[in-house]
Design a protein around this motif. Structure first.
Motif, PDB file in Angstrom:
ATOM      1  N   GLY A   1     -29.281   7.158  68.514  1.00 58.40           N
ATOM      2  CA  GLY A   1     -29.951   7.054  67.078  1.00 58.40           C
ATOM      3  C   GLY A   1     -29.891   8.505  66.277  1.00 58.40           C
ATOM      4  O   GLY A   1     -28.940   9.551  66.850  1.00 58.40           O
ATOM      5  N   PRO A   2     -30.602   8.891  65.319  1.00 62.53           N
ATOM      6  CA  PRO A   2     -30.712   9.642  64.443  1.00 62.53           C
ATOM      7  C   PRO A   2     -31.373  11.053  65.184  1.00 62.53           C
ATOM      8  O   PRO A   2     -31.101  12.168  64.584  1.00 62.53           O
ATOM      9  CB  PRO A   2     -31.261   9.278  63.173  1.00 62.53           C
ATOM     10  N   GLU A   3     -32.188  10.777  66.249  1.00 61.61           N
ATOM     11  CA  GLU A   3     -32.932  12.000  66.736  1.00 61.61           C
ATOM     12  C   GLU A   3     -31.992  12.985  67.291  1.00 61.61           C
ATOM     13  O   GLU A   3     -30.938  12.578  68.021  1.00 61.61           O
ATOM     14  CB  GLU A   3     -33.998  11.410  67.742  1.00 61.61           C
ATOM     15  N   PRO A   4     -32.249  14.198  67.158  1.00 60.59           N
ATOM     16  CA  PRO A   4     -31.330  15.194  67.995  1.00 60.59           C
ATOM     17  C   PRO A   4     -31.444  15.118  69.356  1.00 60.59           C
ATOM     18  O   PRO A   4     -32.594  14.606  69.795  1.00 60.59           O
ATOM     19  CB  PRO A   4     -31.767  16.517  67.348  1.00 60.59           C
ATOM     20  N   CYS A   5     -30.453  15.130  70.417  1.00 57.36           N
ATOM     21  CA  CYS A   5     -30.694  15.334  71.638  1.00 57.36           C
ATOM     22  C   CYS A   5     -31.214  16.783  72.145  1.00 57.36           C
ATOM     23  O   CYS A   5     -30.767  17.719  71.650  1.00 57.36           O
ATOM     24  CB  CYS A   5     -29.347  15.174  72.198  1.00 57.36           C
ATOM     25  N   GLU A   6     -32.247  16.507  72.920  1.00 60.37           N
ATOM     26  CA  GLU A   6     -32.728  17.883  73.469  1.00 60.37           C
ATOM     27  C   GLU A   6     -31.726  18.680  74.266  1.00 60.37           C
ATOM     28  O   GLU A   6     -32.279  19.801  74.609  1.00 60.37           O
ATOM     29  CB  GLU A   6     -34.166  17.407  73.987  1.00 60.37           C
ATOM     30  N   PHE A   7     -30.626  18.189  74.655  1.00 61.86           N
ATOM     31  CA  PHE A   7     -29.968  18.935  75.412  1.00 61.86           C
ATOM     32  C   PHE A   7     -28.654  19.301  74.830  1.00 61.86           C
ATOM     33  O   PHE A   7     -27.837  20.188  75.436  1.00 61.86           O
ATOM     34  CB  PHE A   7     -29.463  18.096  76.806  1.00 61.86           C
ATOM     35  N   GLY A   8     -28.526  19.306  73.479  1.00 62.15           N
ATOM     36  CA  GLY A   8     -27.557  19.721  72.644  1.00 62.15           C
ATOM     37  C   GLY A   8     -27.251  18.688  71.577  1.00 62.15           C
ATOM     38  O   GLY A   8     -27.651  17.441  71.473  1.00 62.15           O
ATOM     39  N   GLY A   9     -26.671  19.481  70.710  1.00 67.14           N
ATOM     40  CA  GLY A   9     -26.272  18.197  69.286  1.00 67.14           C
ATOM     41  C   GLY A   9     -25.329  17.461  69.636  1.00 67.14           C
ATOM     42  O   GLY A   9     -24.385  17.724  70.336  1.00 67.14           O
ATOM     43  N   LEU A  10     -25.420  16.296  69.040  1.00 68.51           N
ATOM     44  CA  LEU A  10     -24.605  15.425  69.108  1.00 68.51           C
ATOM     45  C   LEU A  10     -23.430  15.530  68.200  1.00 68.51           C
ATOM     46  O   LEU A  10     -23.337  15.987  67.129  1.00 68.51           O
ATOM     47  CB  LEU A  10     -25.156  13.953  68.690  1.00 68.51           C
ATOM     48  N   GLN A  11     -22.222  15.461  68.686  1.00 66.97           N
ATOM     49  CA  GLN A  11     -20.990  15.942  68.122  1.00 66.97           C
ATOM     50  C   GLN A  11     -19.915  14.988  68.332  1.00 66.97           C
ATOM     51  O   GLN A  11     -19.928  14.377  69.645  1.00 66.97           O
ATOM     52  CB  GLN A  11     -20.440  17.178  68.504  1.00 66.97           C
TER      53      GLN A  11
ATOM     54  N   ALA B   1     -23.281  15.050  73.496  1.00 65.93           N
ATOM     55  CA  ALA B   1     -24.215  16.298  73.453  1.00 65.93           C
ATOM     56  C   ALA B   1     -23.619  17.432  73.862  1.00 65.93           C
ATOM     57  O   ALA B   1     -23.185  17.521  74.983  1.00 65.93           O
ATOM     58  CB  ALA B   1     -25.458  16.005  74.286  1.00 65.93           C
ATOM     59  N   ILE B   2     -23.410  18.313  72.994  1.00 68.67           N
ATOM     60  CA  ILE B   2     -22.857  19.720  73.232  1.00 68.67           C
ATOM     61  C   ILE B   2     -23.880  20.743  73.059  1.00 68.67           C
ATOM     62  O   ILE B   2     -24.382  20.842  71.925  1.00 68.67           O
ATOM     63  CB  ILE B   2     -21.601  19.925  72.641  1.00 68.67           C
ATOM     64  N   PRO B   3     -24.315  21.681  74.202  1.00 69.28           N
ATOM     65  CA  PRO B   3     -25.329  22.510  74.191  1.00 69.28           C
ATOM     66  C   PRO B   3     -24.830  23.639  73.042  1.00 69.28           C
ATOM     67  O   PRO B   3     -23.553  24.119  73.118  1.00 69.28           O
ATOM     68  CB  PRO B   3     -25.314  23.143  75.442  1.00 69.28           C
ATOM     69  N   GLY B   4     -25.598  24.054  72.238  1.00 66.27           N
ATOM     70  CA  GLY B   4     -25.449  25.234  71.465  1.00 66.27           C
ATOM     71  C   GLY B   4     -24.887  24.766  70.037  1.00 66.27           C
ATOM     72  O   GLY B   4     -24.609  25.467  69.023  1.00 66.27           O
ATOM     73  N   CYS B   5     -24.500  23.300  69.830  1.00 68.72           N
ATOM     74  CA  CYS B   5     -24.147  22.767  68.576  1.00 68.72           C
ATOM     75  C   CYS B   5     -25.145  22.038  67.859  1.00 68.72           C
ATOM     76  O   CYS B   5     -26.012  21.599  68.597  1.00 68.72           O
ATOM     77  CB  CYS B   5     -22.955  21.792  68.858  1.00 68.72           C
ATOM     78  N   PRO B   6     -25.086  21.882  66.404  1.00 70.56           N
ATOM     79  CA  PRO B   6     -26.098  21.323  65.646  1.00 70.56           C
ATOM     80  C   PRO B   6     -25.526  19.730  65.931  1.00 70.56           C
ATOM     81  O   PRO B   6     -24.570  19.257  66.416  1.00 70.56           O
ATOM     82  CB  PRO B   6     -25.757  21.792  64.298  1.00 70.56           C
ATOM     83  N   ASP B   7     -26.681  18.838  65.373  1.00 74.92           N
ATOM     84  CA  ASP B   7     -26.400  17.483  65.238  1.00 74.92           C
ATOM     85  C   ASP B   7     -25.433  17.001  64.045  1.00 74.92           C
ATOM     86  O   ASP B   7     -25.776  17.526  63.147  1.00 74.92           O
ATOM     87  CB  ASP B   7     -27.485  16.611  64.964  1.00 74.92           C
TER      88      ASP B   7
END
Length: 127
Positions: free
Chosen positions: A23-33, A117-123
């Motif tokens: 969904g549109p919520e950011p993933c707490e382990f990294g931004g969805l890319q 989910a990629i750590p250090g990246c924005p959604d």
């Protein structure tokens, strides 16, 4: 858990991230890319290969999308967002790999064609 966030399952000493009901919520382990989405428009298309070529050869695009904004940053390279072929480098072969995937139907980026989910990246992914 059904609310668009990532669930964390522990398997021995390793961690496995499972995305449920993206969904549109950011993933707490990294931004969805979307793997290979260099210009961050939520799509993998010709403009991403052009963006990467401009970064590599013209210097017109100086900062990469993820934290640190360099090719040495784990979010951008090292089998992550822009390392489409998985060789742990960001170079011409990644741009060519995106073009060959798009126009000749060869293998997609190593991380696939769905939001990850990629750590250090924005959604920046639209599931």
């Amino acid at each position: 858990n059904g609310d668009g966030r990532a669930d964390l399952a522990i398997a021995g000493s390793s961690y496995i991230i499972v995305l449920l009901n993206e969904g549109p919520e950011p993933c707490e382990f990294g931004g969805l890319q979307l793997p290979g989405d260099a210009n961050q428009d939520g799509q993998l298309d010709l403009s991403d290969a052009i963006w990467l070529l401009e970064h590599l050869f013209l210097g017109t695009v100086k900062n990469l999308p993820c934290e640190g904004q360099t090719a040495g940053d784990p979010g951008n390279g090292e089998r992550r967002l822009l390392d489409s072929n998985g060789d742990k480098q960001i170079d011409l072969s990644d741009a060519v790999g995106v073009l060959v995937f798009l126009f000749l139907g060869n293998a997609p980026p190593v991380l696939g064609t769905h939001c990850v989910a990629i750590p250090g990246c924005p959604d920046a992914c639209r599931p």
